[in-house]
Design a protein around this motif. Structure first.
Motif, mmCIF file in Angstrom:
data_model
loop_
_atom_site.group_PDB
_atom_site.id
_atom_site.type_symbol
_atom_site.label_atom_id
_atom_site.label_comp_id
_atom_site.label_asym_id
_atom_site.label_seq_id
_atom_site.Cartn_x
_atom_site.Cartn_y
_atom_site.Cartn_z
ATOM 1 N N LYS A 62 8.068 75.715 -7.326
ATOM 2 C CA LYS A 62 9.509 75.764 -7.087
ATOM 3 C C LYS A 62 9.854 75.779 -5.600
ATOM 4 N N GLN A 63 8.822 75.805 -4.753
ATOM 5 C CA GLN A 63 9.009 75.877 -3.297
ATOM 6 C C GLN A 63 9.912 77.052 -2.915
ATOM 7 N N ALA A 64 9.655 78.185 -3.549
ATOM 8 C CA ALA A 64 10.432 79.383 -3.242
ATOM 9 C C ALA A 64 10.171 79.830 -1.819
ATOM 10 N N ALA A 65 11.220 80.267 -1.142
ATOM 11 C CA ALA A 65 11.100 80.682 0.249
ATOM 12 C C ALA A 65 10.780 82.164 0.377
ATOM 13 N N ALA A 66 10.932 82.934 -0.720
ATOM 14 C CA ALA A 66 10.645 84.363 -0.682
ATOM 15 C C ALA A 66 10.527 84.895 -2.105
ATOM 16 N N VAL A 67 9.858 86.029 -2.230
ATOM 17 C CA VAL A 67 9.775 86.760 -3.496
ATOM 18 C C VAL A 67 10.520 88.074 -3.317
ATOM 19 N N VAL A 68 11.538 88.289 -4.149
ATOM 20 C CA VAL A 68 12.262 89.563 -4.141
ATOM 21 C C VAL A 68 11.914 90.275 -5.440
ATOM 22 N N ASP A 69 11.252 91.405 -5.308
ATOM 23 C CA ASP A 69 10.764 92.167 -6.457
ATOM 24 C C ASP A 69 11.714 93.324 -6.746
ATOM 25 N N ALA A 75 7.146 99.482 -13.347
ATOM 26 C CA ALA A 75 6.467 98.223 -13.666
ATOM 27 C C ALA A 75 5.414 97.948 -12.594
ATOM 28 N N GLU A 76 4.438 98.817 -12.539
ATOM 29 C CA GLU A 76 3.429 98.788 -11.470
ATOM 30 C C GLU A 76 2.676 97.464 -11.427
ATOM 31 N N GLU A 77 2.247 96.986 -12.591
ATOM 32 C CA GLU A 77 1.464 95.751 -12.646
ATOM 33 C C GLU A 77 2.274 94.556 -12.157
ATOM 34 N N ALA A 78 3.560 94.500 -12.547
ATOM 35 C CA ALA A 78 4.415 93.382 -12.124
ATOM 36 C C ALA A 78 4.560 93.359 -10.607
ATOM 37 N N SER A 79 4.752 94.524 -10.008
ATOM 38 C CA SER A 79 4.910 94.591 -8.554
ATOM 39 C C SER A 79 3.635 94.179 -7.825
ATOM 40 N N LYS A 80 2.504 94.655 -8.312
ATOM 41 C CA LYS A 80 1.237 94.286 -7.674
ATOM 42 C C LYS A 80 0.986 92.786 -7.788
ATOM 43 N N ASN A 81 1.318 92.214 -8.940
ATOM 44 C CA ASN A 81 1.165 90.766 -9.112
ATOM 45 C C ASN A 81 2.092 89.995 -8.188
ATOM 46 N N LEU A 88 -0.632 84.955 -1.646
ATOM 47 C CA LEU A 88 -1.359 83.716 -1.915
ATOM 48 C C LEU A 88 -0.523 82.482 -1.603
ATOM 49 N N ALA A 89 0.788 82.586 -1.886
ATOM 50 C CA ALA A 89 1.680 81.441 -1.642
ATOM 51 C C ALA A 89 2.150 81.362 -0.196
ATOM 52 N N GLY A 90 1.899 82.425 0.561
ATOM 53 C CA GLY A 90 2.278 82.417 1.973
ATOM 54 C C GLY A 90 3.770 82.552 2.205
ATOM 55 N N VAL A 91 4.445 83.328 1.340
ATOM 56 C CA VAL A 91 5.890 83.534 1.503
ATOM 57 C C VAL A 91 6.168 85.028 1.626
ATOM 58 N N PRO A 92 7.303 85.417 2.211
ATOM 59 C CA PRO A 92 7.635 86.829 2.380
ATOM 60 C C PRO A 92 7.877 87.523 1.037
ATOM 61 N N TYR A 93 7.544 88.819 0.999
ATOM 62 C CA TYR A 93 7.764 89.666 -0.171
ATOM 63 C C TYR A 93 8.725 90.778 0.228
ATOM 64 N N ILE A 94 9.751 91.000 -0.603
ATOM 65 C CA ILE A 94 10.718 92.073 -0.365
ATOM 66 C C ILE A 94 10.820 92.903 -1.635
ATOM 67 N N ARG A 95 10.728 94.215 -1.496
ATOM 68 C CA ARG A 95 10.809 95.113 -2.643
ATOM 69 C C ARG A 95 12.152 95.849 -2.636
ATOM 70 N N ASN A 235 1.922 100.968 -2.150
ATOM 71 C CA ASN A 235 2.231 100.688 -0.750
ATOM 72 C C ASN A 235 2.986 99.360 -0.651
ATOM 73 N N TYR A 236 4.309 99.430 -0.871
ATOM 74 C CA TYR A 236 5.126 98.218 -0.855
ATOM 75 C C TYR A 236 5.343 97.696 0.562
ATOM 76 N N GLU A 237 5.467 96.384 0.649
ATOM 77 C CA GLU A 237 5.894 95.762 1.897
ATOM 78 C C GLU A 237 7.414 95.594 1.858
ATOM 79 N N ASN A 238 8.050 95.712 3.013
ATOM 80 C CA ASN A 238 9.496 95.457 3.128
ATOM 81 C C ASN A 238 10.277 96.143 2.007
ATOM 82 N N ARG A 239 10.123 97.462 1.911
ATOM 83 C CA ARG A 239 10.762 98.218 0.832
ATOM 84 C C ARG A 239 12.219 98.516 1.171
ATOM 85 N N CYS A 240 13.129 98.251 0.222
ATOM 86 C CA CYS A 240 14.559 98.463 0.415
ATOM 87 C C CYS A 240 15.113 99.293 -0.745
#
Length: 263
Positions: A62-69, A75-81, A88-95, A235-240
Motif C-alpha cells: 500500500k506504500q504506507a508512509a507510517a504505521v499508527v498503532d 493487545a500486546e502481540e498486535a503492537s509488537k507485530n 522491516l518496511a522502513g517506515v515510522p511507527y507511532i503508538r 518499550n514503545y517508540e514514539n508513544r503518545c
C-alpha cells in the motif's frame, strides 16, 4: 496513506481526526462490527489479524508512509507485530495509548501483573467472581476457577457469536454469561454486581474510556474485592497519549507530504 491499527473507541475517533486533518488511512481491526463502525465515518478498514510479516507486506504493497498503532492497551502481540512490521518496511511507527488511571489505595484493590496471577487471587476470595476482561483469556480463569465448588464464575463480554461458542467450549454455563456491550454507568455496574451477588470483580487497567473507573467505583461502594491486571510493559517508540501528540509526531517525522498525497 497511513496504516492504522484500531482497537478502542478513542482509536476510532483518532482515525476520524487524522483523516479530517488530511491524512488518508486504512484501518486494521479485529471484528466486522468494528469495520461497520468505521465505515459509518468513511474510514477504509478491514477485519483480520496479521503477523509482522503480513503487516510488512501490506504496508509495502500500500506504500504506507507510517504505521499508527492505536490497538487496545492489552493487545500486546498486535503492537509488537506493528513495531516489527514498521521496522522491516522502513517506515515510522507511532503508538497512541490512552492514559492509565490512578485510583486511591484501598484494601479492596489488588494489582497483579498477569491473568494467571488474577485467577490465583480470585481463587482465594471465593464466592461469585465476575470477569470483565473479555474472552481472549477466558480459559485462564475457567481452568482455575470452574472446578472449584465454592466459586461461581460470571463472565461479562461482548455479545458475539464466537464469544458464546468459546464459553460453551470451556464449559461456562449460559446462566453465568453476561453478553452485553458498554460503556456502562456506575449505577448499572452496581445493579449487576448486586444481581449476581458478586464478591470479587476482575478487570484490566484499560483506562477511562474502558469504563474502568465506573466498575471500580461501583465495586468500592459495595465493598467488593477488585483485582486489576496491569498493562503489559512494552518499550514503545514514539508513544503518545493525545490526538495532538500523534499529529505532532507525524509533522515531526516530516512525512506529511507523502501521506497527504496518498502515497
Amino acid at each position: 496513506m497511513i496504516f492504522f491499527l484500531a482497537g478502542t473507541s478513542d482509536a476510532r475517533e483518532l482515525a476520524v481526526t487524522l483523516q479530517e486533518e488530511g491524512y488518508p488511512l486504512i484501518a486494521s481491526v479485529v471484528t466486522e462490527n468494528a469495520v461497520n463502525e468505521l465505515k459509518k465515518a468513511n474510514i477504509d478498514s478491514f477485519a483480520g489479524r496479521m503477523d509482522a510479516r503480513h503487516m510488512c507486506e501490506f504496508v509495502t504493497e500500500k506504500q504506507a508512509a507510517a504505521v499508527v498503532d492505536a490497538s487496545h492497551p492489552f493487545a500486546e502481540e498486535a503492537s509488537k507485530n506493528a513495531m516489527e512490521a514498521a521496522k522491516l518496511a522502513g517506515v515510522p511507527y507511532i503508538r497512541f495509548e490512552r492514559k492509565e488511571q490512578n485510583f486511591e489505595k484501598s484494601p479492596f484493590i489488588t494489582y497483579v501483573s498477569s491473568y494467571e496471577a488474577a485467577a490465583e487471587k480470585a481463587a482465594e476470595v471465593k464466592g461469585t467472581v465476575m470477569l470483565t476482561t473479555g474472552s481472549k483469556t477466558l480459559a485462564v480463569f475457567t481452568e482455575k476457577l470452574l472446578p472449584m465448588p465454592d466459586i461461581r464464575l460470571i463472565a461479562r463480554m461482548l455479545p458475539r457469536k464466537d464469544n458464546m461458542e468459546k464459553c460453551e467450549q470451556l464449559g461456562l454455563p449460559q446462566k453465568n454469561i453476561v453478553a452485553i456491550q458498554g460503556p456502562f454507568t456506575k449505577a448499572f455496574d452496581k445493579a449487576l454486581y448486586e444481581q449476581y451477588e458478586v464478591t470479587c470483580m476482575v478487570t484490566k487497567a484499560s483506562g477511562e474510556r474502558g469504563s474502568v473507573d465506573q466498575k471500580m467505583e461501583a465495586a468500592k461502594e459495595l465493598g467488593i474485592e477488585t483485582i486489576v491486571i496491569e498493562r503489559p510493559e512494552i518499550n514503545y517508540e514514539n508513544r503518545c497519549s493525545s490526538f495532538d501528540e500523534v499529529l505532532a509526531q507525524l509533522n515531526k517525522l516530516d512525512i506529511q507530504g507523502g501521506v497527504r498525497s496518498g502515497l
